[in-house]
Design a protein around this motif. Structure first.
Motif, PDB file in Angstrom:
ATOM      1  N   UNK A  72      13.662   8.029  -1.297  1.00  0.00           N
ATOM      2  CA  UNK A  72      12.425   8.436  -0.634  1.00  0.00           C
ATOM      3  C   UNK A  72      11.465   7.255  -0.532  1.00  0.00           C
ATOM      4  N   UNK A  73      11.423   6.454  -1.596  1.00  0.00           N
ATOM      5  CA  UNK A  73      10.545   5.284  -1.609  1.00  0.00           C
ATOM      6  C   UNK A  73      10.997   4.233  -0.600  1.00  0.00           C
ATOM      7  N   UNK A  74      12.313   4.049  -0.475  1.00  0.00           N
ATOM      8  CA  UNK A  74      12.839   3.084   0.507  1.00  0.00           C
ATOM      9  C   UNK A  74      12.400   3.467   1.920  1.00  0.00           C
ATOM     10  N   UNK A  75      12.571   4.727   2.268  1.00  0.00           N
ATOM     11  CA  UNK A  75      12.194   5.187   3.605  1.00  0.00           C
ATOM     12  C   UNK A  75      10.683   5.080   3.818  1.00  0.00           C
ATOM     13  N   UNK A  76       9.912   5.460   2.806  1.00  0.00           N
ATOM     14  CA  UNK A  76       8.455   5.466   2.916  1.00  0.00           C
ATOM     15  C   UNK A  76       7.901   4.053   3.063  1.00  0.00           C
ATOM     16  N   UNK A  77       8.410   3.117   2.259  1.00  0.00           N
ATOM     17  CA  UNK A  77       7.926   1.733   2.310  1.00  0.00           C
ATOM     18  C   UNK A  77       8.341   1.059   3.610  1.00  0.00           C
ATOM     19  N   UNK A  78       9.602   1.272   4.035  1.00  0.00           N
ATOM     20  CA  UNK A  78      10.067   0.691   5.302  1.00  0.00           C
ATOM     21  C   UNK A  78       9.207   1.181   6.461  1.00  0.00           C
ATOM     22  N   UNK A 125       2.471  10.199  -4.548  1.00  0.00           N
ATOM     23  CA  UNK A 125       2.623  11.114  -3.412  1.00  0.00           C
ATOM     24  C   UNK A 125       4.040  11.664  -3.286  1.00  0.00           C
ATOM     25  N   UNK A 126       5.049  10.823  -3.478  1.00  0.00           N
ATOM     26  CA  UNK A 126       6.426  11.255  -3.231  1.00  0.00           C
ATOM     27  C   UNK A 126       6.966  12.207  -4.285  1.00  0.00           C
ATOM     28  N   UNK A 127       6.154  12.523  -5.269  1.00  0.00           N
ATOM     29  CA  UNK A 127       6.527  13.573  -6.211  1.00  0.00           C
ATOM     30  C   UNK A 127       6.237  14.952  -5.621  1.00  0.00           C
ATOM     31  N   UNK A 128       5.469  14.960  -4.536  1.00  0.00           N
ATOM     32  CA  UNK A 128       5.110  16.210  -3.868  1.00  0.00           C
ATOM     33  C   UNK A 128       6.027  16.457  -2.678  1.00  0.00           C
ATOM     34  N   UNK A 129       5.993  17.687  -2.161  1.00  0.00           N
ATOM     35  CA  UNK A 129       6.829  18.036  -1.013  1.00  0.00           C
ATOM     36  C   UNK A 129       6.048  18.947  -0.067  1.00  0.00           C
ATOM     37  N   UNK A 130       6.511  18.978   1.196  1.00  0.00           N
ATOM     38  CA  UNK A 130       5.981  19.919   2.170  1.00  0.00           C
ATOM     39  C   UNK A 130       4.509  19.750   2.471  1.00  0.00           C
ATOM     40  N   UNK A 131       3.782  20.886   2.461  1.00  0.00           N
ATOM     41  CA  UNK A 131       2.360  20.886   2.812  1.00  0.00           C
ATOM     42  C   UNK A 131       1.530  20.036   1.848  1.00  0.00           C
ATOM     43  N   UNK A 132       1.909  20.028   0.575  1.00  0.00           N
ATOM     44  CA  UNK A 132       1.161  19.250  -0.420  1.00  0.00           C
ATOM     45  C   UNK A 132       1.238  17.757  -0.096  1.00  0.00           C
ATOM     46  N   UNK A 147       0.836  -1.208   0.000  1.00  0.00           N
ATOM     47  CA  UNK A 147       0.000   0.000   0.000  1.00  0.00           C
ATOM     48  C   UNK A 147       0.869   1.256   0.000  1.00  0.00           C
ATOM     49  N   UNK A 148       1.942   1.233   0.810  1.00  0.00           N
ATOM     50  CA  UNK A 148       2.864   2.366   0.842  1.00  0.00           C
ATOM     51  C   UNK A 148       3.521   2.606  -0.503  1.00  0.00           C
ATOM     52  N   UNK A 149       3.865   1.512  -1.204  1.00  0.00           N
ATOM     53  CA  UNK A 149       4.473   1.636  -2.536  1.00  0.00           C
ATOM     54  C   UNK A 149       3.490   2.265  -3.522  1.00  0.00           C
ATOM     55  N   UNK A 150       2.245   1.766  -3.519  1.00  0.00           N
ATOM     56  CA  UNK A 150       1.232   2.288  -4.451  1.00  0.00           C
ATOM     57  C   UNK A 150       0.917   3.758  -4.167  1.00  0.00           C
ATOM     58  N   UNK A 151       0.848   4.104  -2.881  1.00  0.00           N
ATOM     59  CA  UNK A 151       0.578   5.500  -2.515  1.00  0.00           C
ATOM     60  C   UNK A 151       1.806   6.362  -2.804  1.00  0.00           C
ATOM     61  N   UNK A 157       1.762  16.459   2.872  1.00  0.00           N
ATOM     62  CA  UNK A 157       0.997  16.228   4.105  1.00  0.00           C
ATOM     63  C   UNK A 157      -0.493  16.095   3.800  1.00  0.00           C
ATOM     64  N   UNK A 158      -1.011  16.981   2.941  1.00  0.00           N
ATOM     65  CA  UNK A 158      -2.445  16.967   2.625  1.00  0.00           C
ATOM     66  C   UNK A 158      -2.825  15.694   1.873  1.00  0.00           C
ATOM     67  N   UNK A 159      -1.992  15.284   0.916  1.00  0.00           N
ATOM     68  CA  UNK A 159      -2.314  14.102   0.114  1.00  0.00           C
ATOM     69  C   UNK A 159      -2.225  12.830   0.952  1.00  0.00           C
ATOM     70  N   UNK A 160      -1.215  12.720   1.820  1.00  0.00           N
ATOM     71  CA  UNK A 160      -1.114  11.536   2.687  1.00  0.00           C
ATOM     72  C   UNK A 160      -2.292  11.485   3.665  1.00  0.00           C
ATOM     73  N   UNK A 161      -2.725  12.645   4.123  1.00  0.00           N
ATOM     74  CA  UNK A 161      -3.921  12.706   4.977  1.00  0.00           C
ATOM     75  C   UNK A 161      -5.140  12.180   4.224  1.00  0.00           C
ATOM     76  N   UNK A 162      -5.276  12.593   2.965  1.00  0.00           N
ATOM     77  CA  UNK A 162      -6.407  12.146   2.147  1.00  0.00           C
ATOM     78  C   UNK A 162      -6.363  10.636   1.929  1.00  0.00           C
TER      79      UNK A 162
END
Length: 356
Positions: free
Chosen positions: A239-245, A123-130, A115-119, A132-137
């Motif tokens: 970024x993907x390695x950290x996010x998926x882990x 998502x990881x093309x964005x930064x900062x507040x953007x 799920x983290x990989x698919x998201x 945060x908002x997309x991960x919240x969604x």
């Protein structure tokens, strides 16, 4: 003693983190064995382990990678409900509860990682507040998908429906996930000892990743994206390695958390849960793994410890949050702490010189 001094400061710091967790576990087990812990505090030990794993894993994204994620509870919910389904499906042919729990944790972690990989792809093309908002969604989307799931099990296997439990057409079976009602009839398998083992595994993964070449690349991306890219570091990859882990560990924590209750609803993993975990990380210090553990223990157990003074409990809790936040962000407070550390170090060195 000489061997200890020859170790690098990072190695000593990691060793102290492991030692702190092990000592805390032994102390709590001894107190519990002698009946010195109340039933309410004993019941909080397994969720506490789950929250420690969540805080440490989120610190990997927020502190080490430097990206603000507000959907961490979504990965926890994926792990929790997939773990419940896995345990229910294995009841008939794996009688050993610990083995079922271990397999469920692996399944929950893997599904949360997927799920983290698919998201992470969009998502990881964005930064900062953007970001945060997309991960919240995405966290809210996951919660609402679970609210629409009806899953049952009988002799012929698992049955799925998005309409109602009646459409499952079970024959002498039972409903495992009942839509908005959530997971029902869950067998409690989680133990404090298993939670401690999972916390130690999480620390081993995160601390070794942080000290590795991959971890240094992740921190380089955090510190200066352009400079990191200019020397050939793949921004998306690290970024993907950290996010998926981080997602995998959140999924494992979700299984541990879910298997501590007989029923569970998706509302347990809403926006407030993500914010609570983020508070643990921020107050413990971004990138500070040991600080995240200490902050989680204090802030999670404090409301229960203050329960005897019910009228002022949340007032004191709020004051503690404000004081800790001001202290951790005050240069004067940091300077004072560093001075005290230096004085203690001088006293130890003088004591050692006298002993020689």
């Amino acid at each position: 003693m000489k061997k200890w001094k020859n170790l690098s400061s990072k190695t000593r710091s990691d060793f102290l983190t492991y030692t702190m967790v092990i000592v805390a576990f032994i102390v709590l087990r001894v107190l519990s064995a002698f009946g010195m812990l109340s039933n309410s505090l004993t019941g909080l030990l397994v969720p506490l382990c789950a929250y420690i794993i969540m805080a440490v894993s989120l610190n990997l994204t927020v502190g080490v990678l430097g990206e603000l994620s507000l959907g961490h509870a979504g990965f926890m919910s994926v792990g929790a409900f997939s773990g419940v389904i896995a345990c229910a499906g294995m009841e008939s042919f794996i009688p050993n509860p610990i083995l079922r729990l271990v397999i469920a944790v692996v399944i929950g972690g893997i599904l949360a990682g997927i799920t983290g990989f698919l998201i992470g792809i969009p998502v990881l093309r964005l930064r900062g507040d953007y970001l945060a908002i997309v991960t919240l969604a995405f966290g809210e989307i996951i919660k609402n998908i679970i609210n629409c799931l009806y899953i049952g099990i009988d002799g012929s296997g698992l049955h799925f429906s998005l309409i109602s439990s009646a459409d499952l057409a079970l024959e002498n079976g039972r409903v495992v996930i009942n839509g908005p009602v959530g997971a029902v009839g869950v067998q409690k398998l989680s133990t404090f000892t298993f939670g401690f083992v999972l916390v130690m595994l999480t620390l081993i993964v995160v601390l070794n990743l942080k000290r590795s070449r991959t971890g240094r690349a992740i921190m380089a991306v955090r510190d200066n994206r352009i400079a990191a890219e200019s020397v050939g570091i793949s921004i998306t990859k690290y970024k993907m390695i950290a996010f998926i882990t981080s997602a995998v560990m959140a999924g494992a924590a979700g299984v541990l958390f879910a298997m501590n209750y007989t029923s569970l609803t998706s509302s347990k993993f809403d926006f407030n849960q993500s914010i609570l975990i983020l508070v643990f990380v921020v107050l413990g210090g971004l990138g500070n793994i040991r600080g995240s553990i200490i902050a989680t223990v204090i802030l999670y157990l404090l409301p229960e410890i203050l329960r005897p003074i019910q009228d002022y409990r949340m007032l004191i809790y709020s004051i503690v949050l404000i004081v800790v936040m001001l202290t951790t962000n005050s240069e004067k407070a940091k300077l004072f702490i560093e001075k005290q550390k230096a004085k203690l170090k001088e006293k130890k060195e003088k004591g050692g010189a006298k002993g020689e």
